[in-house]
Design a protein around this motif. Structure first.
Motif, mmCIF file in Angstrom:
data_model
loop_
_atom_site.group_PDB
_atom_site.id
_atom_site.type_symbol
_atom_site.label_atom_id
_atom_site.label_comp_id
_atom_site.label_asym_id
_atom_site.label_seq_id
_atom_site.Cartn_x
_atom_site.Cartn_y
_atom_site.Cartn_z
ATOM 1 N N GLY A 142 0.801 -1.215 0.000
ATOM 2 C CA GLY A 142 0.000 0.000 0.000
ATOM 3 C C GLY A 142 0.833 1.264 0.000
ATOM 4 O O GLY A 142 0.358 2.342 -0.394
ATOM 5 N N ASN A 143 2.106 1.140 0.412
ATOM 6 C CA ASN A 143 3.012 2.290 0.337
ATOM 7 C C ASN A 143 3.245 2.728 -1.109
ATOM 8 O O ASN A 143 3.752 3.821 -1.358
ATOM 9 C CB ASN A 143 4.360 1.958 0.982
ATOM 10 N N GLY A 144 2.873 1.852 -2.045
ATOM 11 C CA GLY A 144 2.968 2.218 -3.452
ATOM 12 C C GLY A 144 2.119 3.440 -3.778
ATOM 13 O O GLY A 144 2.360 4.116 -4.788
ATOM 14 N N GLY A 145 1.138 3.744 -2.918
ATOM 15 C CA GLY A 145 0.351 4.953 -3.114
ATOM 16 C C GLY A 145 1.207 6.200 -3.080
ATOM 17 O O GLY A 145 0.962 7.168 -3.810
ATOM 18 N N VAL A 146 2.245 6.175 -2.232
ATOM 19 C CA VAL A 146 3.172 7.309 -2.171
ATOM 20 C C VAL A 146 3.947 7.416 -3.478
ATOM 21 O O VAL A 146 4.205 8.516 -3.986
ATOM 22 C CB VAL A 146 4.139 7.164 -0.977
ATOM 23 N N PHE A 147 4.294 6.269 -4.065
ATOM 24 C CA PHE A 147 5.074 6.289 -5.297
ATOM 25 C C PHE A 147 4.225 6.642 -6.517
ATOM 26 O O PHE A 147 4.791 6.986 -7.559
ATOM 27 C CB PHE A 147 5.803 4.956 -5.483
ATOM 28 N N CYS A 148 2.900 6.530 -6.406
ATOM 29 C CA CYS A 148 2.042 7.093 -7.461
ATOM 30 C C CYS A 148 2.388 8.566 -7.649
ATOM 31 O O CYS A 148 2.496 9.061 -8.778
ATOM 32 C CB CYS A 148 0.566 6.973 -7.062
ATOM 33 N N TRP A 149 2.545 9.250 -6.521
ATOM 34 C CA TRP A 149 2.840 10.691 -6.530
ATOM 35 C C TRP A 149 4.327 10.974 -6.702
ATOM 36 O O TRP A 149 4.716 11.808 -7.516
ATOM 37 C CB TRP A 149 2.325 11.294 -5.223
ATOM 38 N N TYR A 150 5.182 10.245 -5.955
ATOM 39 C CA TYR A 150 6.607 10.576 -5.909
ATOM 40 C C TYR A 150 7.314 10.290 -7.233
ATOM 41 O O TYR A 150 8.313 10.925 -7.555
ATOM 42 C CB TYR A 150 7.283 9.794 -4.777
ATOM 43 N N SER A 151 6.797 9.361 -8.009
ATOM 44 C CA SER A 151 7.410 9.041 -9.297
ATOM 45 C C SER A 151 7.342 10.221 -10.260
ATOM 46 O O SER A 151 8.131 10.312 -11.207
ATOM 47 C CB SER A 151 6.726 7.821 -9.931
ATOM 48 N N TYR A 152 6.406 11.132 -10.020
ATOM 49 C CA TYR A 152 6.218 12.273 -10.918
ATOM 50 C C TYR A 152 6.345 13.595 -10.149
ATOM 51 O O TYR A 152 5.725 14.598 -10.496
ATOM 52 C CB TYR A 152 4.838 12.167 -11.598
ATOM 53 N N ILE A 153 7.180 13.563 -9.114
ATOM 54 C CA ILE A 153 7.332 14.720 -8.237
ATOM 55 C C ILE A 153 7.956 15.914 -8.957
ATOM 56 O O ILE A 153 7.581 17.064 -8.728
ATOM 57 C CB ILE A 153 8.170 14.332 -6.986
ATOM 58 N N ASN A 154 8.900 15.645 -9.863
ATOM 59 C CA ASN A 154 9.594 16.750 -10.536
ATOM 60 C C ASN A 154 8.637 17.625 -11.358
ATOM 61 O O ASN A 154 8.570 18.839 -11.150
ATOM 62 C CB ASN A 154 10.721 16.184 -11.406
ATOM 63 N N PRO A 155 7.867 17.045 -12.288
ATOM 64 C CA PRO A 155 6.939 17.897 -13.052
ATOM 65 C C PRO A 155 5.833 18.501 -12.196
ATOM 66 O O PRO A 155 5.331 19.588 -12.509
ATOM 67 C CB PRO A 155 6.365 16.948 -14.115
ATOM 68 N N LEU A 156 5.428 17.825 -11.109
ATOM 69 C CA LEU A 156 4.426 18.407 -10.222
ATOM 70 C C LEU A 156 4.943 19.708 -9.617
ATOM 71 O O LEU A 156 4.242 20.732 -9.608
ATOM 72 C CB LEU A 156 4.065 17.425 -9.108
ATOM 73 N N LEU A 157 6.181 19.678 -9.126
ATOM 74 C CA LEU A 157 6.747 20.846 -8.458
ATOM 75 C C LEU A 157 6.991 22.001 -9.430
ATOM 76 O O LEU A 157 6.805 23.168 -9.080
ATOM 77 C CB LEU A 157 8.052 20.467 -7.766
ATOM 78 N N THR A 158 7.395 21.672 -10.661
ATOM 79 C CA THR A 158 7.738 22.740 -11.608
ATOM 80 C C THR A 158 6.531 23.231 -12.408
ATOM 81 O O THR A 158 6.367 24.436 -12.611
ATOM 82 C CB THR A 158 8.828 22.249 -12.581
ATOM 83 N N LYS A 159 5.676 22.326 -12.843
ATOM 84 C CA LYS A 159 4.579 22.706 -13.749
ATOM 85 C C LYS A 159 3.291 23.090 -13.016
ATOM 86 O O LYS A 159 2.456 23.815 -13.563
ATOM 87 C CB LYS A 159 4.289 21.564 -14.729
ATOM 88 N N VAL A 160 3.114 22.587 -11.785
ATOM 89 C CA VAL A 160 1.883 22.886 -11.037
ATOM 90 C C VAL A 160 2.164 23.826 -9.868
ATOM 91 O O VAL A 160 1.489 24.836 -9.694
ATOM 92 C CB VAL A 160 1.211 21.584 -10.531
ATOM 93 N N SER A 161 3.183 23.482 -9.076
ATOM 94 C CA SER A 161 3.467 24.293 -7.890
ATOM 95 C C SER A 161 4.263 25.552 -8.205
ATOM 96 O O SER A 161 4.324 26.465 -7.382
ATOM 97 C CB SER A 161 4.227 23.448 -6.854
ATOM 98 N N GLY A 162 4.902 25.588 -9.373
ATOM 99 C CA GLY A 162 5.575 26.805 -9.792
ATOM 100 C C GLY A 162 7.006 26.966 -9.322
ATOM 101 O O GLY A 162 7.567 28.062 -9.411
ATOM 102 N N GLY A 169 2.703 1.350 -8.105
ATOM 103 C CA GLY A 169 2.360 2.743 -7.869
ATOM 104 C C GLY A 169 2.793 3.647 -9.002
ATOM 105 O O GLY A 169 2.035 4.516 -9.450
ATOM 106 N N ALA A 170 4.021 3.453 -9.481
ATOM 107 C CA ALA A 170 4.519 4.278 -10.580
ATOM 108 C C ALA A 170 3.681 4.087 -11.840
ATOM 109 O O ALA A 170 3.399 5.047 -12.570
ATOM 110 C CB ALA A 170 5.982 3.944 -10.863
ATOM 111 N N TYR A 171 3.255 2.830 -12.076
ATOM 112 C CA TYR A 171 2.440 2.551 -13.270
ATOM 113 C C TYR A 171 1.055 3.180 -13.139
ATOM 114 O O TYR A 171 0.587 3.870 -14.051
ATOM 115 C CB TYR A 171 2.307 1.041 -13.461
ATOM 116 N N ILE A 172 0.392 2.950 -12.020
ATOM 117 C CA ILE A 172 -0.965 3.484 -11.833
ATOM 118 C C ILE A 172 -0.942 5.010 -11.810
ATOM 119 O O ILE A 172 -1.840 5.668 -12.357
ATOM 120 C CB ILE A 172 -1.579 2.932 -10.523
ATOM 121 N N GLY A 173 0.105 5.573 -11.185
ATOM 122 C CA GLY A 173 0.205 7.025 -11.125
ATOM 123 C C GLY A 173 0.352 7.662 -12.492
ATOM 124 O O GLY A 173 -0.025 8.828 -12.685
ATOM 125 N N GLY A 174 0.880 6.922 -13.447
ATOM 126 C CA GLY A 174 1.054 7.451 -14.791
ATOM 127 C C GLY A 174 -0.214 7.425 -15.629
ATOM 128 O O GLY A 174 -0.294 8.118 -16.658
#
Length: 374
Positions: free
Chosen positions: A209-229, A338-343
């Motif tokens: 179930g910790n894979g839920g964190v990797f749904c998000w963390y696998s794409y942390i770079n574009p989240l921080l730059t493209k969404v959070s600014g 998690g990485a697959y589902i997050g994508g």
């Protein structure tokens, strides 16, 4: 702090760099081996497959002294990473990554049992968290160092560095880790007998179930730059902050588990992860709040590690080594899933905050399983 536990942490530091640095240096490896980045991604999967294949090997080594098993696993780690640094093409690199992953789960399994045996009375979870600390320090310092070496010189130097680090690990395990009493030999079938009970499956399911964190963390770079600014230049510092959260969370989880029981701490932390992932989805456009929740998520991810590791040792009588190693197998499977589902939402054209929303239910399932376990 006991020197023996530091020696064990040296091992998880090397394994942590070997596992996580590939995600950061993937473009350099792909360019040098003349393959596409998606194809290079198979090198990450090869390591995870090695982790899954290596854990059952402990059933064959069950009669050996625990210290000797640790030394053998470190030797395999050295061979795999040196082989990777010298690989001339994609296929040899794929084999090298598989070999590098073989000792990963097995090392965590044996080292967890040894750490608990070396711990002072009532400090078992804290001792295991110190052993795991090497993995968190790998994310804090080792991966940025490996990325810098790959950028300035060559990615091959990064894997060679891990191989050479293995010599240091061998020396200090040999010098600082005493021979501890081995586990009773329950036979080959006896190693798997603990899987007939429910508690280990609850722990392993929650670990996935910790894979839920990797749904998000696998794409942390574009989240921080493209969404959070955040600017691209600030990503390195943000990743260091994420690594700092891992270090603090891991040590805090160990201390609290000895005080309040591992099951209670793990279940509470898993609920915090669920709420933090939901929070990231809703406030991703607020950069400082996203950064704060990022640190909370990475802290929580490793705060559950030692409670889960120590819990399965207690509920895997007769198969402690295999049970502790299976935690790492479940962790890596959860990462991959998690990485697959997050994508998937990204492929559907949704924003980079949606992987966190997809990951939240997985974290909540982990919370339910750990609550049932507790």
């Amino acid at each position: 702090m006991k020197k023996s536990l530091i020696a064990l942490a040296f091992g998880t530091l090397g394994l942590g760099i070997a596992e996580f640095v590939m995600m950061a240096i993937l473009p350099y490896v792909a360019a040098d081996l003349h393959i596409s980045i998606p194809t290079a991604g198979h090198l990450i999967s090869a390591y995870a497959l090695g982790v899954c294949a290596g854990a059952p090997m402990l059933t064959l080594a069950r009669k050996l002294p625990l210290k000797n098993i640790l030394l053998g696993l470190v030797a395999i780690m050295m061979v795999g990473n040196i082989f990777a640094s010298l690989s001339p093409n994609y296929w040899t690199m794929l084999v090298a990554r598989f070999i590098s992953g073989l000792p990963h789960g097995a090392y965590f399994g044996v080292a967890s049992v040894v750490a608990e045996k070396l711990a002072d009375k009532g400090k078992g979870s804290e001792a295991v968290s110190i052993m795991i600390a090497g993995m968190t320090i790998a994310n804090l310092f080792g991966v940025p160092l490996g990325t810098s070496l790959s950028t300035l010189l060559s990615w091959r130097l990064t894997f060679m560095l891990v191989g050479v680090w293995g010599i240091i690990i061998l020396y200090y395990i040999w010098k600082w880790v005493p021979q501890v009493e081995g586990l009773p030999d329950t036979g080959f079938k006896g190693q798997f007998r603990f899987l007939k009970t429910g508690a280990p499956w609850l722990i392993l399911g929650a670990t996935m179930g910790n894979g839920g964190v990797f749904c998000w963390y696998s794409y942390i770079n574009p989240l921080l730059t493209k969404v959070s600014g955040f600017s691209t230049e600030s990503i390195t510092l943000l990743m260091v902050l994420a690594g700092f959260g891992m270090v603090v969370g891991n040590l805090l989880g160990g201390k609290l588990s000895d005080k309040y029981t591992p099951g209670r701490v793990a279940a509470s932390t898993q609920f915090i992860l669920f709420t933090a992932l939901l929070g990231i989805f809703f406030v991703a456009h607020i950069n400082w709040l996203t950064a704060l929740l990022m640190c909370l998520c990475t802290a929580g991810l490793f705060a559950v590690s030692s409670p889960q590791q120590i819990s399965i040792i207690h509920f895997a009588k007769g198969g402690e080594l295999l049970g502790a190693a299976c935690i790492q197998v479940a962790f890596n499977l959860g990462n991959a899933i998690g990485a697959y589902i997050g994508g998937l939402p990204l492929q559907a054209g949704l924003g980079y905050q949606y992987p966190a929303l997809i990951g939240a239910p997985l974290a909540f399932v982990g919370f339910i399983l750990l609550t049932l376990f507790y």
